[in-house]
Design an enzyme around this catalytic site. Sequence first.
Site, short mmCIF file in Angstrom:
data_model
loop_
_atom_site.label_atom_id
_atom_site.label_comp_id
_atom_site.label_asym_id
_atom_site.label_seq_id
_atom_site.Cartn_x
_atom_site.Cartn_y
_atom_site.Cartn_z
N ASP A 50 0.84 -1.20 0.00
CA ASP A 50 0.00 0.00 0.00
C ASP A 50 0.88 1.25 0.00
O ASP A 50 1.80 1.36 0.80
CB ASP A 50 -0.90 -0.01 1.24
CG ASP A 50 -1.99 1.05 1.14
OD1 ASP A 50 -2.42 1.35 0.00
OD2 ASP A 50 -2.41 1.58 2.17
N HIS B 217 -4.08 14.07 0.45
CA HIS B 217 -4.26 13.19 1.61
C HIS B 217 -3.05 13.29 2.54
O HIS B 217 -3.19 13.48 3.75
CB HIS B 217 -4.45 11.74 1.15
CG HIS B 217 -4.43 10.74 2.27
ND1 HIS B 217 -5.46 10.62 3.17
CD2 HIS B 217 -3.49 9.82 2.63
CE1 HIS B 217 -5.16 9.67 4.04
NE2 HIS B 217 -3.98 9.17 3.74
N GLU C 181 -10.45 4.07 3.31
CA GLU C 181 -9.57 4.88 2.46
C GLU C 181 -9.93 4.59 1.01
O GLU C 181 -9.92 3.43 0.58
CB GLU C 181 -8.10 4.56 2.73
CG GLU C 181 -7.62 5.14 4.06
CD GLU C 181 -6.12 5.01 4.28
OE1 GLU C 181 -5.48 4.17 3.62
OE2 GLU C 181 -5.60 5.76 5.14
N GLU D 261 -9.10 4.24 -2.60
CA GLU D 261 -7.87 4.03 -3.38
C GLU D 261 -8.20 3.29 -4.69
O GLU D 261 -9.28 2.73 -4.84
CB GLU D 261 -6.87 3.16 -2.59
CG GLU D 261 -6.48 3.74 -1.24
CD GLU D 261 -5.27 3.08 -0.61
OE1 GLU D 261 -4.44 2.51 -1.34
OE2 GLU D 261 -5.16 3.14 0.63
N ASP E 6 -9.07 0.59 1.66
CA ASP E 6 -8.08 0.16 2.65
C ASP E 6 -8.62 0.52 4.04
O ASP E 6 -8.34 1.58 4.57
CB ASP E 6 -6.76 0.88 2.35
CG ASP E 6 -5.64 0.43 3.26
OD1 ASP E 6 -5.62 -0.74 3.64
OD2 ASP E 6 -4.77 1.27 3.58
N ARG F 185 -7.94 4.00 13.00
CA ARG F 185 -7.09 5.18 13.25
C ARG F 185 -6.53 5.25 14.66
O ARG F 185 -5.43 5.77 14.85
CB ARG F 185 -7.91 6.46 12.98
CG ARG F 185 -8.42 6.59 11.58
CD ARG F 185 -7.30 6.65 10.58
NE ARG F 185 -7.83 6.79 9.22
CZ ARG F 185 -7.10 6.59 8.14
NH1 ARG F 185 -5.83 6.25 8.23
NH2 ARG F 185 -7.64 6.74 6.94
N GLN G 133 -3.78 2.74 14.85
CA GLN G 133 -2.68 3.29 14.03
C GLN G 133 -1.88 4.35 14.80
O GLN G 133 -0.66 4.35 14.81
CB GLN G 133 -3.26 3.90 12.75
CG GLN G 133 -2.23 4.40 11.76
CD GLN G 133 -2.87 4.93 10.47
OE1 GLN G 133 -4.09 4.97 10.34
NE2 GLN G 133 -2.06 5.33 9.53
N LYS H 276 -4.01 -1.67 9.71
CA LYS H 276 -4.35 -1.84 8.29
C LYS H 276 -4.57 -3.30 7.93
O LYS H 276 -4.71 -3.62 6.76
CB LYS H 276 -3.21 -1.28 7.43
CG LYS H 276 -2.88 0.17 7.69
CD LYS H 276 -3.92 1.08 7.10
CE LYS H 276 -3.47 2.52 7.17
NZ LYS H 276 -4.28 3.37 6.31
N THR I 111 -8.89 -5.39 3.43
CA THR I 111 -8.79 -4.48 2.29
C THR I 111 -9.78 -5.01 1.27
O THR I 111 -9.70 -6.18 0.90
CB THR I 111 -7.36 -4.51 1.70
OG1 THR I 111 -6.43 -4.16 2.73
CG2 THR I 111 -7.23 -3.55 0.53
N GLU J 263 -9.99 12.63 7.26
CA GLU J 263 -9.86 13.95 6.65
C GLU J 263 -11.21 14.68 6.61
O GLU J 263 -11.29 15.87 6.85
CB GLU J 263 -9.33 13.83 5.22
CG GLU J 263 -7.94 13.26 5.13
CD GLU J 263 -7.62 12.84 3.71
OE1 GLU J 263 -7.86 11.66 3.37
OE2 GLU J 263 -7.16 13.70 2.92
CA CA Z 1 -3.92 3.19 2.49
#
Ligand code: CA
Length: 418
Positions: A125, A132, A198, A200, A230, A234, A237, A250, A254, A360
Amino acid sequence: MSLLPSWVESANLPDCPFPLNNLPYGVFSTKDSDPRCGVAIGDRILDVQMAEELGLITLDHGPAFDVPFWNEVMEMGPETWAELRRQLTTLLAQGSEHQTDVEPMLVAQSDAELHMPFLVSEYTDFYAGRHHATNVGTMFRGAENALPPNWLHIPIGYNGRASSVVVSGTEVRRPWGQLKSPDQPLPAFLPCRRFDFELEMGAIVGMPSDGPVTVDEADDMIFGYVLLNDWSARDIQAWEYQPLGPFQAKATATTISPWIVTKAALDPFRVHTPKRDFELLDHLKDTGPMLYDIDLEVTLAPQGQAPTSLTKTNYREMYYSAAQQLAHHTTSGCPMTPGDLLGSGTISGAEKHQRGSMLELSWGGKDPLTLATGEDRSFLQDGDTLTLSGAAKGDGVTIGFGTCTGTVLPALEDPYKR
Ligand code: CA
C-alpha cells in the site's frame, strides 16, 4: 473514442458501465455453476470457461480458464492479453457470426454471485496522494511539516497483508487493538473507536520481474485496475505506527471491486501526473501519461437507511502513477509476481468534499459530517455500509468499475473470551 456496438443490447446504452469497449474480468458463480472466470458485457456475464471449452476462445498457451481466477491469463503475458481482447471483441461485436453460439454462454449479472477475481500474491500500500498526505501530516505534525522530506522524491509505501484482501460485499468486523487515549497514562485493549475507510485504486501486476525495472517496463507489467478500500483503524494506528509504520491498523481487511478493468480499456483515458516541485531522479521520471482520468465517489449508508455521498474525486489527483510506484518497488531488486496488488494511497482532492477518508472529512473527529439522515459521523459506526464507485467517462462511452462495498459489523464481545 466512440462506443463499439455489441449485439448484447444492454451494452449499448449510454450510461452502461460495461460496453464492448470495457470487457472487465471477474469470477462468478450461479446456483447451477461453481465459480468460474467471466467477462462483463452490458447486464450480462460471458462464461469464458464454457467459451474456451467449446473452442470459441483459443489461446496459444491455453487452457487459461480451467481455474476460477485470472492469474493464468496474467502469466501468459501482454501478447496473450491483447489476443484475448481481440477474440472477445469479435465474439460480442454487433453483427458477429458467433452470436447464436455465444448467446447460451451469457448469464444475467442479477443471477450471479461475484468472487475474488484473482489470487493476491502480495499486497503493498502506497501513500501517494498529495492532498491526503498533506491533510494527515497537518493533523499529526502541523502544517509546516505536513509532507515528510522524502515525499516529493519517492512514492512512500509499506508491505501490507495479502491474506486479508477480500472482494466487494464481504462484511468487515470492527477490530480490537491496543489503544492509548491522550488523556490516559497507559494503553488498553479495546474495540477500535475510530474505524475508517480509504478511497484508493488497486493496480494488479500481471508480469513478473526479477530486478529493477524502468517506469516504462513497469507500465507494461500492469494487467489492470480495481477500486480498493483500505479499511483503517485510526486509534490503533496512532499508537502503533511510531516509529515503524502501519501494522495491525491496516490488517483487518482491504476490499477490492470484483471486476478487473484492463489497461487496454483505460488507454483512451491516460493523463499526466501533476506538476512537480522537484524533478524526479531518472529512474522514476515520467515517460508519458500513466495516470488515468477516473471519476470516483464514496457513499455511506447507515443500517437500513439511504446513502449519503461523502466524497467525489478523481484518480488523476495522484502525485505518482502505479507504474512509478511499481518501478520504485523493484529498485532494491525485490521480485514482483503475477497477482501482486499495489494500493495507490488515499485519493483526496483539494476541496473538503473531495477527501478520501473519514479522518480527513471530519478532520480527526473535530468537525463531524452530517449525513442525509440527520445523523453525525466522525468515523464509521456499526451497520454502516461504505460503497466506492468509479468510472472513466468519454463521449458516449463509460468504462465502469462497478462498486466496492462493505458493511461494518460490531466488534466481538471479547476476542479472547473462549
Ligand atoms: Ca492506504
